[in-house]
Structures are given as C-alpha cells and as structure tokens.
Design a protein around this motif. Sequence first.
Motif, PDB file in Angstrom:
ATOM      1  N   ALA A   1     -42.055  51.573 -51.233  1.00 24.72           N
ATOM      2  CA  ALA A   1     -41.991  51.789 -49.790  1.00 24.72           C
ATOM      3  C   ALA A   1     -40.776  52.621 -49.413  1.00 24.72           C
ATOM      4  CB  ALA A   1     -41.963  50.439 -49.066  1.00 24.72           C
ATOM      5  N   LEU A   2     -39.623  52.320 -50.013  1.00 30.28           N
ATOM      6  CA  LEU A   2     -38.411  53.080 -49.700  1.00 30.28           C
ATOM      7  C   LEU A   2     -38.522  54.510 -50.201  1.00 30.28           C
ATOM      8  CD1 LEU A   2     -35.720  50.353 -50.470  1.00 30.28           C
ATOM      9  CD2 LEU A   2     -36.409  51.223 -48.221  1.00 30.28           C
ATOM     10  N   ASP A   3     -39.130  54.687 -51.369  1.00 35.33           N
ATOM     11  CA  ASP A   3     -39.355  56.046 -51.872  1.00 35.33           C
ATOM     12  C   ASP A   3     -40.233  56.836 -50.908  1.00 35.33           C
ATOM     13  OD1 ASP A   3     -37.814  55.742 -54.115  1.00 35.33           O
ATOM     14  OD2 ASP A   3     -39.488  55.414 -55.495  1.00 35.33           O
ATOM     15  N   ALA A   4     -41.274  56.156 -50.372  1.00 35.77           N
ATOM     16  CA  ALA A   4     -42.189  56.841 -49.451  1.00 35.77           C
ATOM     17  C   ALA A   4     -41.471  57.252 -48.173  1.00 35.77           C
ATOM     18  CB  ALA A   4     -43.374  55.929 -49.136  1.00 35.77           C
TER      19      ALA A   4
ATOM     20  N   TRP B   1     -49.816  66.481 -57.339  1.00 36.95           N
ATOM     21  CA  TRP B   1     -49.053  66.394 -56.092  1.00 36.95           C
ATOM     22  C   TRP B   1     -49.311  65.008 -55.479  1.00 36.95           C
ATOM     23  CZ3 TRP B   1     -53.350  69.187 -57.157  1.00 36.95           C
ATOM     24  CH2 TRP B   1     -54.518  68.893 -56.432  1.00 36.95           C
ATOM     25  N   PRO B   2     -48.450  64.556 -54.558  1.00 38.27           N
ATOM     26  CA  PRO B   2     -48.639  63.228 -53.963  1.00 38.27           C
ATOM     27  C   PRO B   2     -49.980  63.119 -53.246  1.00 38.27           C
ATOM     28  CG  PRO B   2     -46.439  64.049 -53.511  1.00 38.27           C
ATOM     29  CD  PRO B   2     -47.202  65.191 -54.094  1.00 38.27           C
ATOM     30  N   ALA B   3     -50.672  62.007 -53.451  1.00 39.21           N
ATOM     31  CA  ALA B   3     -51.983  61.796 -52.828  1.00 39.21           C
ATOM     32  C   ALA B   3     -51.865  61.869 -51.309  1.00 39.21           C
ATOM     33  CB  ALA B   3     -52.546  60.442 -53.243  1.00 39.21           C
ATOM     34  N   GLY B   4     -52.772  62.606 -50.688  1.00 38.73           N
ATOM     35  CA  GLY B   4     -52.810  62.705 -49.232  1.00 38.73           C
ATOM     36  C   GLY B   4     -51.842  63.701 -48.640  1.00 38.73           C
ATOM     37  N   VAL B   5     -51.030  64.350 -49.465  1.00 39.83           N
ATOM     38  CA  VAL B   5     -50.056  65.326 -48.970  1.00 39.83           C
ATOM     39  C   VAL B   5     -50.469  66.706 -49.480  1.00 39.83           C
ATOM     40  CG1 VAL B   5     -47.646  66.057 -48.978  1.00 39.83           C
ATOM     41  CG2 VAL B   5     -48.214  63.613 -48.977  1.00 39.83           C
ATOM     42  N   ARG B   6     -50.904  67.577 -48.571  1.00 34.69           N
ATOM     43  CA  ARG B   6     -51.389  68.881 -49.024  1.00 34.69           C
ATOM     44  C   ARG B   6     -51.204  69.912 -47.917  1.00 34.69           C
ATOM     45  NH1 ARG B   6     -56.668  69.612 -52.854  1.00 34.69           N
ATOM     46  NH2 ARG B   6     -56.805  71.878 -52.858  1.00 34.69           N
ATOM     47  N   SER B   7     -50.108  70.626 -47.965  1.00 39.27           N
ATOM     48  CA  SER B   7     -49.828  71.679 -46.994  1.00 39.27           C
ATOM     49  C   SER B   7     -50.698  72.898 -47.302  1.00 39.27           C
ATOM     50  CB  SER B   7     -48.357  72.074 -47.070  1.00 39.27           C
ATOM     51  OG  SER B   7     -48.067  72.644 -48.343  1.00 39.27           O
TER      52      SER B   7
ATOM     53  N   LEU C   1     -39.966  62.462 -59.197  1.00 40.33           N
ATOM     54  CA  LEU C   1     -39.546  63.533 -58.290  1.00 40.33           C
ATOM     55  C   LEU C   1     -40.597  63.796 -57.221  1.00 40.33           C
ATOM     56  CD1 LEU C   1     -38.011  65.926 -60.960  1.00 40.33           C
ATOM     57  CD2 LEU C   1     -36.756  64.673 -59.190  1.00 40.33           C
ATOM     58  N   LEU C   2     -41.875  63.676 -57.574  1.00 39.31           N
ATOM     59  CA  LEU C   2     -42.938  63.844 -56.578  1.00 39.31           C
ATOM     60  C   LEU C   2     -42.929  62.708 -55.566  1.00 39.31           C
ATOM     61  CD1 LEU C   2     -46.023  65.009 -58.691  1.00 39.31           C
ATOM     62  CD2 LEU C   2     -44.654  66.386 -57.126  1.00 39.31           C
ATOM     63  N   ARG C   3     -42.839  61.474 -56.054  1.00 45.17           N
ATOM     64  CA  ARG C   3     -42.934  60.316 -55.162  1.00 45.17           C
ATOM     65  C   ARG C   3     -41.721  60.208 -54.242  1.00 45.17           C
ATOM     66  NH1 ARG C   3     -44.830  58.560 -60.248  1.00 45.17           N
ATOM     67  NH2 ARG C   3     -47.089  58.238 -60.242  1.00 45.17           N
TER      68      ARG C   3
ATOM     69  N   ALA D   1     -39.188  60.120 -49.021  1.00 47.32           N
ATOM     70  CA  ALA D   1     -39.993  61.316 -49.269  1.00 47.32           C
ATOM     71  C   ALA D   1     -40.468  61.930 -47.960  1.00 47.32           C
ATOM     72  CB  ALA D   1     -41.191  60.969 -50.155  1.00 47.32           C
ATOM     73  N   ALA D   2     -40.874  61.088 -47.007  1.00 50.29           N
ATOM     74  CA  ALA D   2     -41.344  61.599 -45.716  1.00 50.29           C
ATOM     75  C   ALA D   2     -40.236  62.375 -45.009  1.00 50.29           C
ATOM     76  CB  ALA D   2     -41.826  60.443 -44.844  1.00 50.29           C
ATOM     77  N   VAL D   3     -39.007  61.873 -45.080  1.00 51.71           N
ATOM     78  CA  VAL D   3     -37.881  62.553 -44.454  1.00 51.71           C
ATOM     79  C   VAL D   3     -37.639  63.907 -45.121  1.00 51.71           C
ATOM     80  CG1 VAL D   3     -35.384  62.470 -44.077  1.00 51.71           C
ATOM     81  CG2 VAL D   3     -36.775  60.419 -43.698  1.00 51.71           C
ATOM     82  N   ARG D   4     -37.620  63.916 -46.454  1.00 50.82           N
ATOM     83  CA  ARG D   4     -37.351  65.174 -47.173  1.00 50.82           C
ATOM     84  C   ARG D   4     -38.438  66.207 -46.899  1.00 50.82           C
ATOM     85  NH1 ARG D   4     -36.054  61.375 -51.448  1.00 50.82           N
ATOM     86  NH2 ARG D   4     -33.783  61.234 -51.639  1.00 50.82           N
ATOM     87  N   ARG D   5     -39.717  65.782 -46.937  1.00 55.33           N
ATOM     88  CA  ARG D   5     -40.807  66.737 -46.729  1.00 55.33           C
ATOM     89  C   ARG D   5     -40.791  67.274 -45.299  1.00 55.33           C
ATOM     90  NH1 ARG D   5     -44.201  62.584 -49.472  1.00 55.33           N
ATOM     91  NH2 ARG D   5     -44.135  63.073 -51.693  1.00 55.33           N
TER      92      ARG D   5
END
Length: 300
Positions: free
Chosen positions: A74-77, A263-269, A137-139, A80-84
């Motif tokens: 959860a903390l990684d997610a 790539w992380p599931a559900g994340v696709r720019s 690194l992806l997560r 990750a959301a902040v970085r992305r």
Amino acid sequence: MDGLETRELRYFVAVAEELHFGRAAERLNMAQPPLSRAIQQLERRLGVLLLDRNRRGVSLTTAGEVMLGEARLALDAVDAAVRRTRRAASAQSALVLTTKAGASHELLKELLDSYAARPGAVEIDVLLCEIGEQGRLLRSGRADVAIMHAPFDVMTGLDSTEILTEGQVAIVPASHPLAQRSSLTMAEVSDVPDLPIARWPRHDNTYPPGPGPEVHSQSQLAQLVALGRTLLVIPASSRAWQWPEHVAVPVLDAPSVTTLLAWPAGVRSAALAELVETAERLKESDIGDPIAFNNRKIAG
C-alpha cells in the motif's frame, strides 16, 4: 471501520521491521509513547493482535506478518502515485525504462531505436539495475516500464507483452575444457567440480544451497567467470556483456526464457502505449524469431 491512514501504516511497518519500539520511534523521529499508543489503536480498529509483546521483545503474529506485506504494498502504491503524477506534470516528461545491466542489450537497442523513430516519441531514460530489481522499481514508481524475463522475474501486479522466447547458453571461462564443446546439457553444467554454477538470488533475496558463489551484480559475475571460479546459464541474447575471457556454449535442454516488456497493471499512458505497440511490432519481425535474431546479431 474508517479507512487506514498512511501514517498508521508507516508506523506499523517501522515497528514490524525493527521489532523494537525504541528503534522504530527513533527511525520515525518521534517519541516512543505516542508510537506505542498508535499501534495499540491500530490493533483495536482492526480487531486483531498484530504484535506479540513479552519480556523477550516484540514479534509479529500471523496477522501481523500479513499486515506487513500488505502495508508495504500500500505504501509503495501511494509513493508510486506521487512519483508518476509529478513526472506526468513535468514539462519534459519522459518514460523511465529499467532493465538488468547487460540483459537483452541488442533487443533493447532495437526497441529504443524503433520507438524513437515514431512521430511524437518522448525521451526514454534507461535505468540500469541489478538482478531482480525491475519489479520493485516499477511498483515504487521509480520506473514506468521494464525489460523482464519469465519464468525468473516475479510478474505479480504487472501487465506485460512478450517480445522474444529463446534458449539459453552457458557462459564458461575460455580456458576451461567446456569451452571447446559445441553444446552442453543442464546435467553437465550443474555438476562441474572445479566450476560450480553461480547462485542467483531468489525472489525473497535468499540464495539456494550449493557450492557456487552467491552473485550480487553483473560485474561481479563476469569477473568470477573470467577467473575460472564459476559458470552461469543465461538467455542467449543476454550474452552481450561477456568478456573476451568468456565463451558461450548452447545448453540444449535448458528451459526457454521469454523476454517481456512489463509495466504496472492498470497504468498505461499514451507514451507507454506507443512503446508497447512498438515492442509488439518487433515481435512480429525477425526479432521475435530467436534463431533469425541471434544469427543477425552474430553477423552484425
């Protein structure tokens, strides 16, 4: 029950990793009493005991072990959301691609060159890592996409597309008798008294038993082979890093290895979607044929 706060998760992870309230409080830069109260409150809200506390110290309960794994994810997610999000808002937004140093070098070069030729292609920053680090690194959001290999890498929580499936080769010292062979078997490379096979870290960072050296990095591994201390078995296209003191010999019965773009599931720019499309087009060319690809690489 109200949703948990990231603050509570960070408190619990610190205590669970340190197994000592004093050290955890110091790590969190806070006093111990409020940390103890926060963990007790978390346990009351969840209705479960996360920690066993006794005179011998602190240990995780079965529920606590589960909570630790889930809290880390959860903390990684969140991180990750902040970085992305910050990277997406950057005026010079780029994709960060991570790959194990030395792995799939020629294939990666083809992918990057083909993508760069597309109209509107964004910059791709290549982040080289060590064995098994791509998933982390992806997560964590430090990378957007990765070159990975099945069945070796953990693909949980990731989407992927296959690029190349190929056989494996043994990398042996050029001075060793095995270097004169035209092919080998797994049985032959697994039982060489003077040349024990290198031991790679497992997914939990522990090593399997055996006489071979524990390897931590590609450069360490390359030097150990050159010194005649070990051999290794790797995908044929990953041998680009081999030194003049190395020889690659096909291992006929080694399991096939599939190179993936992940790539992380559900994340696709939009940029990532174009890179994925580029990888899928490469698979349809002779790069997806391991014999044609490796023959072309040798000829070049």
